[in-house]
Design a protein around this motif. Structure first.
Motif, short mmCIF file in Angstrom:
data_model
loop_
_atom_site.label_atom_id
_atom_site.label_comp_id
_atom_site.label_asym_id
_atom_site.label_seq_id
_atom_site.Cartn_x
_atom_site.Cartn_y
_atom_site.Cartn_z
N VAL A 180 0.01 41.40 67.08
CA VAL A 180 -0.68 40.37 67.88
C VAL A 180 -2.09 40.85 68.19
O VAL A 180 -2.37 42.05 68.19
CB VAL A 180 0.08 40.07 69.20
CG1 VAL A 180 1.43 39.46 68.93
CG2 VAL A 180 0.24 41.34 70.03
N SER A 181 -2.94 39.89 68.46
CA SER A 181 -4.30 40.25 68.84
C SER A 181 -4.88 39.09 69.63
O SER A 181 -4.34 37.98 69.63
CB SER A 181 -5.16 40.52 67.60
OG SER A 181 -5.22 39.37 66.80
N GLY A 182 -6.00 39.37 70.28
CA GLY A 182 -6.66 38.34 71.07
C GLY A 182 -6.26 38.40 72.53
O GLY A 182 -5.55 39.31 72.96
N LYS A 183 -6.70 37.40 73.24
CA LYS A 183 -6.52 37.39 74.69
C LYS A 183 -5.11 36.92 75.06
O LYS A 183 -4.58 36.00 74.43
CB LYS A 183 -7.56 36.43 75.28
CG LYS A 183 -7.75 36.52 76.76
CD LYS A 183 -8.90 35.60 77.16
CE LYS A 183 -9.03 35.51 78.66
NZ LYS A 183 -10.07 34.55 79.05
N SER A 184 -4.54 37.53 76.07
CA SER A 184 -3.24 37.12 76.59
C SER A 184 -3.43 36.61 78.01
O SER A 184 -3.82 37.38 78.90
CB SER A 184 -2.28 38.32 76.58
OG SER A 184 -1.04 37.96 77.13
N GLN A 185 -3.19 35.34 78.19
CA GLN A 185 -3.40 34.75 79.53
C GLN A 185 -2.42 33.61 79.73
O GLN A 185 -2.30 32.73 78.86
CB GLN A 185 -4.82 34.24 79.67
CG GLN A 185 -5.15 33.73 81.05
CD GLN A 185 -6.61 33.38 81.19
OE1 GLN A 185 -7.26 32.95 80.24
NE2 GLN A 185 -7.14 33.56 82.39
N PHE A 186 -1.75 33.59 80.88
CA PHE A 186 -0.77 32.53 81.15
C PHE A 186 -1.45 31.17 81.21
O PHE A 186 -2.51 31.01 81.82
CB PHE A 186 -0.04 32.79 82.46
CG PHE A 186 0.91 31.69 82.82
CD1 PHE A 186 2.07 31.50 82.07
CD2 PHE A 186 0.64 30.82 83.86
CE1 PHE A 186 2.94 30.47 82.37
CE2 PHE A 186 1.52 29.79 84.17
CZ PHE A 186 2.67 29.62 83.42
N VAL A 187 -0.79 30.19 80.57
CA VAL A 187 -1.25 28.81 80.63
C VAL A 187 -0.07 27.94 81.03
O VAL A 187 0.96 27.96 80.37
CB VAL A 187 -1.80 28.34 79.26
CG1 VAL A 187 -2.19 26.87 79.31
CG2 VAL A 187 -2.98 29.19 78.84
N ASP B 97 3.61 32.36 85.80
CA ASP B 97 4.06 33.38 84.84
C ASP B 97 5.01 34.36 85.52
O ASP B 97 4.66 35.52 85.77
CB ASP B 97 2.86 34.12 84.25
CG ASP B 97 3.28 34.97 83.06
OD1 ASP B 97 4.20 34.55 82.33
OD2 ASP B 97 2.70 36.05 82.86
N GLU B 98 6.20 33.86 85.81
CA GLU B 98 7.26 34.70 86.37
C GLU B 98 8.50 34.51 85.53
O GLU B 98 8.71 33.43 84.97
CB GLU B 98 7.54 34.31 87.84
CG GLU B 98 6.36 34.62 88.76
CD GLU B 98 6.56 34.10 90.18
OE1 GLU B 98 7.63 33.56 90.47
OE2 GLU B 98 5.61 34.24 90.97
#
Lengths: 136, 135
Positions: B10-17, B35-36
């Motif tokens: 994997v690569s790139g940004k990890s951010q909850f949506v 994100d729980e």
């Protein structure tokens, strides 16, 4: 890096005494979790643990989709928030769902059944059959 | 912290949506508002409510058997738009799917309360991209 599915060796629920088979963590699935659901991505570790060390395996997990499997287990630890790892609660069981092609599509905690703490609640009515139990 | 076993893939940004998405491997729609990690409460064959593993408050839901719902209603019943018919990609209404799911089962108080909760969670005017060829 080309898209790569990750494979995990598991008990074959269609032939529990036969050779092991591979469950698939599809690239598009784990990439979706990595990008947008960090805690679910982190708990893929927990899902892998349960697939490798299941305590119960169920068949027939869906009414509207053929086949499918549920592997349950009791991890020692799990993530409840991103980077927050805690002891897995006693009253829960971790359930990992595979489709008929053995692709992982869901991994989550569920409440334990009253009659068997290693089964999800209401397992008798939800699944077609309990196909394998850990003896250890 | 230990390295994640998939970190090389994997690569790139990890951010909850907080956005519902269609999971083709499970033929299901998944939606979480925070994100729980979750404790799943199965309501019926279609709807599962997600409770926070921290607070135990409802934080989302899963709708299963989306293909069966679409087949039963026909595309006209749930489709919002189809931009790429040749590529077999369409957009379906999350609310229409939820409504169809509710109507498909017994009208019990427990189901009504659970579906009401899911409706209240759902972002309005949300359409999801799905591929009918997966059904």
């Amino acid at each position: 890096m080309p898209p790569t599915n990750y494979l995990v060796e598991i008990i074959n629920p269609e032939n529990v005494n036969g050779p092991k088979i591979k469950a698939i963590f599809a690239h598009d699935f784990y990439l979706q979790l990595y990008k947008h659901s960090p805690v679910k991505y982190q708990n893929l570790e927990t899902a892998r643990f349960v697939l490798q060390k299941p305590l119960r395996i169920f068949s027939g997990v869906r009414q509207f989709n053929d086949g499918g499997w549920c592997f349950t287990g009791k991890p020692k630890m799990w993530y409840v928030k991103e980077d927050v790892r805690v002891t897995f609660p006693e009253h829960l069981v971790f359930a990992v769902y595979l489709n008929a092609a053995f692709n992982l599509y869901e991994a989550r905690a569920e409440r334990c059944a009253n009659d068997d703490k290693l089964c999800p609640d209401d397992w008798q009515n939800r699944y077609k059959a309990l196909v394998w139990k850990s003896t250890s | 912290m230990e390295k994640h076993f998939l970190s090389n893939f994997v690569s790139g940004k990890s951010q909850f949506v907080a956005k519902p998405w269609y999971n083709p491997h499970g033929d299901c729609i998944i939606y979480r508002t925070v994100d729980e990690e979750v404790i799943a409460e199965r309501i019926d064959e279609i709807l599962t409510i997600y409770h926070s593993a921290i607070s135990e408050k409802p934080i989302g839901f899963q709708i299963k058997g989306v293909g069966a719902i679409v087949r039963r209603l026909g595309l006209a019943g749930v489709e919002v738009e189809c931009e790429e018919r040749d590529k077999e990609i369409m957009h379906v209404s999350l609310i229409a799917i939820l409504l169809a799911a509710y109507e498909s089962g017994p009208k019990t108080i427990g189901r009504r309360m659970a579906y009401t909760g899911a409706f209240e969670f759902s972002p309005r005017q949300t359409s999801l991209q799905i591929s009918p060829v997966t059904f």
